[in-house]
Design a protein around this motif. Structure first.
Motif, PDB file in Angstrom:
ATOM      1  N   LYS A 248      33.081  46.507  10.571  1.00 13.06           N
ATOM      2  CA  LYS A 248      31.687  46.317  10.196  1.00 13.06           C
ATOM      3  C   LYS A 248      30.961  45.543  11.294  1.00 13.06           C
ATOM      4  N   ILE A 249      29.763  45.969  11.630  1.00 11.77           N
ATOM      5  CA  ILE A 249      28.870  45.221  12.505  1.00 11.77           C
ATOM      6  C   ILE A 249      27.642  44.905  11.672  1.00 11.77           C
ATOM      7  N   GLY A 250      27.434  43.628  11.405  1.00 14.24           N
ATOM      8  CA  GLY A 250      26.413  43.256  10.431  1.00 14.24           C
ATOM      9  C   GLY A 250      26.858  43.708   9.055  1.00 14.24           C
ATOM     10  N   GLU A 251      25.982  44.326   8.332  1.00 11.45           N
ATOM     11  CA  GLU A 251      26.312  44.788   6.975  1.00 11.45           C
ATOM     12  C   GLU A 251      26.768  46.243   6.953  1.00 11.45           C
ATOM     13  N   ARG A 252      26.893  46.856   8.133  1.00 10.75           N
ATOM     14  CA  ARG A 252      27.132  48.290   8.199  1.00 10.75           C
ATOM     15  C   ARG A 252      28.561  48.617   8.616  1.00 10.75           C
ATOM     16  N   VAL A 253      29.231  49.471   7.878  1.00 12.38           N
ATOM     17  CA  VAL A 253      30.534  49.997   8.290  1.00 12.38           C
ATOM     18  C   VAL A 253      30.278  51.023   9.389  1.00 12.38           C
ATOM     19  N   VAL A 254      30.961  50.832  10.543  1.00 14.33           N
ATOM     20  CA  VAL A 254      30.643  51.676  11.708  1.00 14.33           C
ATOM     21  C   VAL A 254      31.828  52.532  12.153  1.00 14.33           C
ATOM     22  N   ASN A 255      32.851  52.662  11.326  1.00 13.88           N
ATOM     23  CA  ASN A 255      34.031  53.449  11.710  1.00 13.88           C
ATOM     24  C   ASN A 255      33.674  54.803  12.316  1.00 13.88           C
ATOM     25  N   ASP A 256      32.718  55.486  11.705  1.00 10.39           N
ATOM     26  CA  ASP A 256      32.370  56.844  12.137  1.00 10.39           C
ATOM     27  C   ASP A 256      31.009  56.915  12.831  1.00 10.39           C
ATOM     28  N   VAL A 257      30.474  55.753  13.192  1.00  8.47           N
ATOM     29  CA  VAL A 257      29.176  55.717  13.872  1.00  8.47           C
ATOM     30  C   VAL A 257      29.398  55.884  15.382  1.00  8.47           C
ATOM     31  N   PRO A 258      28.703  56.783  16.060  1.00  4.43           N
ATOM     32  CA  PRO A 258      28.900  56.966  17.502  1.00  4.43           C
ATOM     33  C   PRO A 258      28.486  55.723  18.290  1.00  4.43           C
ATOM     34  N   PRO A 259      29.043  55.547  19.494  1.00  6.84           N
ATOM     35  CA  PRO A 259      28.782  54.340  20.292  1.00  6.84           C
ATOM     36  C   PRO A 259      27.306  54.041  20.481  1.00  6.84           C
ATOM     37  N   LYS A 260      26.495  55.070  20.775  1.00  9.01           N
ATOM     38  CA  LYS A 260      25.086  54.838  21.093  1.00  9.01           C
ATOM     39  C   LYS A 260      24.291  54.339  19.885  1.00  9.01           C
ATOM     40  N   SER A 261      24.871  54.517  18.685  1.00  9.38           N
ATOM     41  CA  SER A 261      24.159  54.111  17.473  1.00  9.38           C
ATOM     42  C   SER A 261      24.686  52.807  16.876  1.00  9.38           C
ATOM     43  N   ARG A 262      25.589  52.136  17.579  1.00  5.10           N
ATOM     44  CA  ARG A 262      26.182  50.902  17.038  1.00  5.10           C
ATOM     45  C   ARG A 262      25.391  49.644  17.384  1.00  5.10           C
ATOM     46  N   ASP A 263      24.420  49.782  18.277  1.00  3.29           N
ATOM     47  CA  ASP A 263      23.585  48.651  18.688  1.00  3.29           C
ATOM     48  C   ASP A 263      24.424  47.533  19.300  1.00  3.29           C
ATOM     49  N   VAL A 264      25.342  47.921  20.192  1.00  2.00           N
ATOM     50  CA  VAL A 264      26.109  46.957  20.971  1.00  2.00           C
ATOM     51  C   VAL A 264      25.961  47.330  22.449  1.00  2.00           C
ATOM     52  N   ALA A 265      26.165  46.364  23.325  1.00  2.00           N
ATOM     53  CA  ALA A 265      26.061  46.604  24.767  1.00  2.00           C
ATOM     54  C   ALA A 265      27.342  46.140  25.432  1.00  2.00           C
ATOM     55  N   MET A 266      27.901  46.986  26.278  1.00  2.00           N
ATOM     56  CA  MET A 266      29.190  46.688  26.910  1.00  2.00           C
ATOM     57  C   MET A 266      29.006  46.401  28.388  1.00  2.00           C
ATOM     58  N   VAL A 267      29.704  45.373  28.858  1.00  2.00           N
ATOM     59  CA  VAL A 267      29.732  45.023  30.281  1.00  2.00           C
ATOM     60  C   VAL A 267      31.144  45.288  30.779  1.00  2.00           C
ATOM     61  N   PHE A 268      31.271  46.177  31.768  1.00  2.00           N
ATOM     62  CA  PHE A 268      32.584  46.605  32.226  1.00  2.00           C
ATOM     63  C   PHE A 268      33.064  45.798  33.436  1.00  2.00           C
ATOM     64  N   GLN A 269      34.355  45.940  33.699  1.00  2.00           N
ATOM     65  CA  GLN A 269      35.001  45.274  34.822  1.00  2.00           C
ATOM     66  C   GLN A 269      34.434  45.746  36.168  1.00  2.00           C
ATOM     67  N   ASN A 270      34.095  47.025  36.274  1.00  2.00           N
ATOM     68  CA  ASN A 270      33.700  47.590  37.571  1.00  2.00           C
ATOM     69  C   ASN A 270      32.184  47.727  37.727  1.00  2.00           C
ATOM     70  N   TYR A 271      31.412  47.007  36.890  1.00  2.00           N
ATOM     71  CA  TYR A 271      29.945  46.959  36.940  1.00  2.00           C
ATOM     72  C   TYR A 271      29.301  48.279  36.517  1.00  2.00           C
ATOM     73  N   ALA A 272      29.822  49.450  36.980  1.00  2.00           N
ATOM     74  CA  ALA A 272      29.288  50.770  36.611  1.00  2.00           C
ATOM     75  C   ALA A 272      27.802  50.893  36.918  1.00  2.00           C
TER      76      ALA A 272
END
Length: 405
Positions: A62-86
Motif C-alpha cells: 500500500k502507498i497511502g491508502e491505496r493498494v498498488v499491487n496491480d497499479v503500473p509504475p507511472k500511476s503509483r506517484d513515486v519517483a525513483m533515483v537510480f545508481q547510474n543517474y539515467a
C-alpha cells in the motif's frame, strides 16, 4: 506524501529463486527508511516492488491508502533515483529535470516554475543550460534528484544513488540528500550496501539477509541492541569482535572463559540479561565492540579481573583514534551467520575465518585512545567494559537478553 506499507510481501522469480520472503514493514509518512544488507539480500528487489518495476508474488503493498499491487509504475506517484543517474546526454539540465513533466503534458509555465524551484533547492540554477557531459558526478546526481523533486511524488525511491561517486563526494552528497529530504518532508526509501550511509542517513534502518528482514530500528538501537549475530556483525566498522566463550556462575559472580582469558562480568550484566543464568557452564558467542576495549595503562583504576593481555600485531594510528589488532587463543565463531558476513567481505576472509576456527585463534581489533603508546610487537593490557558486551546463543544466533534465548 504518504506512508508505505508492505504486508507479508514475497517475490519468487520464474526459476523458483526466492528473492524476498514475507517482508512486513510500515514506513511512516515523511520517514527516511534505509534498506541495507549484503549483495543479493533482496533490498533492491524490495525497492523495485514498491516502484512497480517488479511484480509481487504474494502479499499486499500500500502507498497511502491505496493498494498498488496491480497499479503500473507511472500511476503509483513515486519517483525513483537510480545508481547510474539515467540522464539524457543530448538534453540540457533544464530539459532533463523537466522531461517527465513534459511527458505528462504539464503546462510549460508550470514546468518552468517547478524546474527553477528544484534547481534552487539543489544549487543547480547556474547549470540549467549545460549538458550532462559538462557536469561532475555530484552535479549529475543532483540533476537526477531534481527530476524526482519536480514530480512532487508521494515517495522518493533511491537505489544506491551515491555508489558511483568518490568517497569525499559521497559524504557531501549524503548531507545534501538528507537536507533536501528534511526540507521537502517526502517519504523516502533508500537502498545501500554501505552501512555507514545507512547509519548516518536513516531515521530507521532495515537490515536484510537472504530475502528476510532481520531487524528494523533506529541506527543507534541497531548498533547497541542487535537482535542476532548477523545484525551484530554487519553493523559497525571495524566489525564487532566475536569469540566462543563459556559462562560460569560462581556464587554471586559470573565469569567468561575464552582461551587463556578469564573476565568477570559486572553485577549489572546479569541483572540486565537474566537469561544468561540459564547458560551456566555452557558456551555462548561473546561479542565485543572495538571501542569497548581500552589501553589499561590509561585506566589504572580498572579492576584486574576485567582486563585481557595480548601482543599487538598491528597498530593503526588514525589521529583521533588508534586501532590495535591482536590475536587471542580462542576459536573464531564459525556459523552460517559468520560465514555469510565473511563472504560479504570477500573469499579470502571466508578462508581466514575457517583457518582461525580450525587453529583455535581469533583476530581482535580494539579502538583505543590516541594517547596510547602501544607499539607493534609489544604486549598490551586492555581494559574490557563487560557491561557493554553482547551475548548470542551459539545454536540460534539470537541475542541473549531480557529473559529470552
Amino acid at each position: 506524501m504518504a506512508n508505505v506499507i508492505l504486508d507479508d510481501v514475497t517475490k519468487v522469480y520464474a526459476g523458483g529463486t526466492l528473492a524476498v520472503s514475507g517482508l512486513t514493514l510500515e514506513i511512516d509518512d515523511g520517514e527516511f527508511m534505509v534498506f541495507v544488507g549484503p549483495s543479493g539480500c533482496g533490498k533492491t528487489t524490495a525497492l523495485r516492488m514498491v516502484a512497480g518495476l517488479e511484480d509481487i508474488s504474494s502479499g499486499t503493498l500500500k502507498i497511502g491508502e491505496r493498494v498498488v499491487n496491480d497499479v503500473p509504475p507511472k500511476s503509483r506517484d513515486v519517483a525513483m533515483v537510480f545508481q547510474n543517474y539515467a540522464l539524457y546526454p543530448h538534453l540540457t539540465v533544464r530539459e532533463n529535470i523537466g522531461f517527465g513533466l513534459k511527458l505528462r503534458k504539464v503546462p510549460k509555465d508550470e514546468i518552468a516554475e517547478r524546474v527553477e524551484k528544484a534547481a534552487a533547492i539543489l544549487g543547480l540554477t547556474e547549470l540549467l543550460d549545460r549538458k550532462p557531459r559538462a557536469l561532475s558526478g555530484g552535479q549529475r546526481q543532483r540533476v537526477a534528484m531534481g527530476r524526482a523533486i519536480v514530480r512532487e511524488p508521494q515517495a522518493f525511491l533511491m537505489d544506491e544513488p551515491l555508489s558511483n561517486l568518490d568517497a569525499k563526494l559521497r559524504v557531501q552528497m549524503r548531507s545534501e540528500i538528507l537536507r533536501i529530504q528534511r526540507d521537502l518532508g517526502v517519504t523516502t526509501v533508500y537502498v545501500t550496501h554501505d552501512q555507514v550511509e545507512a547509519m548516518t542517513m536513516g531515521d530507521r534502518v532495515a537490515v536484510m539477509r537472504k530475502g528476510e528482514l532481520q531487524q528494523v530500528a533506529a541506527p543507534q538501537v541497531l548498533y547497541e541492541q542487535p537482535e542476532n549475530l548477523f545484525v551484530a556483525g554487519f553493523i559497525g566498522s571495524p566489525a564487532m569482535n566475536m569469540v566462543e566463550a563459556r559462562i560460569e556462575l560462581d556464587g554471586g559472580a559470573a565469569w567468561l572463559h575464552f582461551g587463556s582469558t578469564r573476565l568477570r562480568l559486572g553485577d549489572e550484566v546479569l541483572a540486565e540479561r537474566p537469561a544468561l543464568r540459564g547458560y551456566d557452564g555452557r558456551s555462548v558467542v561473546l561479542g565485543l565492540r572495538p571501542e569497548d576495549m581500552e589501553d589499561a595503562s590509561l585506566h589504572t583504576d580498572f579492576p584486574p579481573d576485567q582486563r585481557l593481555r595480548a601482543s599487538a600485531d598491528l597498530v593503526e594510528e588514525l589521529g583521533a583514534e588508534t586501532l590495535v589488532h591482536f590475536r587471542i587463543d580462542a576459536p573464531r565463531v564459525l556459523t552460517e551467520d559468520t560465514r555469510e558476513l565473511a563472504a560479504d567481505v570477500g573469499t579470502e576472509d571466508v578462508d581466514r575465518l575457517v583457518e582461525d576456527a580450525t587453529a583455535g585463534t581469533s583476530e581482535f581489533v580494539a579502538r583505543v585512545s590516541p594517547r596510547s603508546q602501544v607499539k607493534e610487537g609489544a604486549q598490551i593490557e586492555l581494559a574490557v567494559d563487560t557491561a557493554r558486551a553482547h551475548f548470542f546463543d551459539l545454536d540460534t544466533g539470537l541475542a541473549i537478553r531480557d529473559g529470552h534465548r
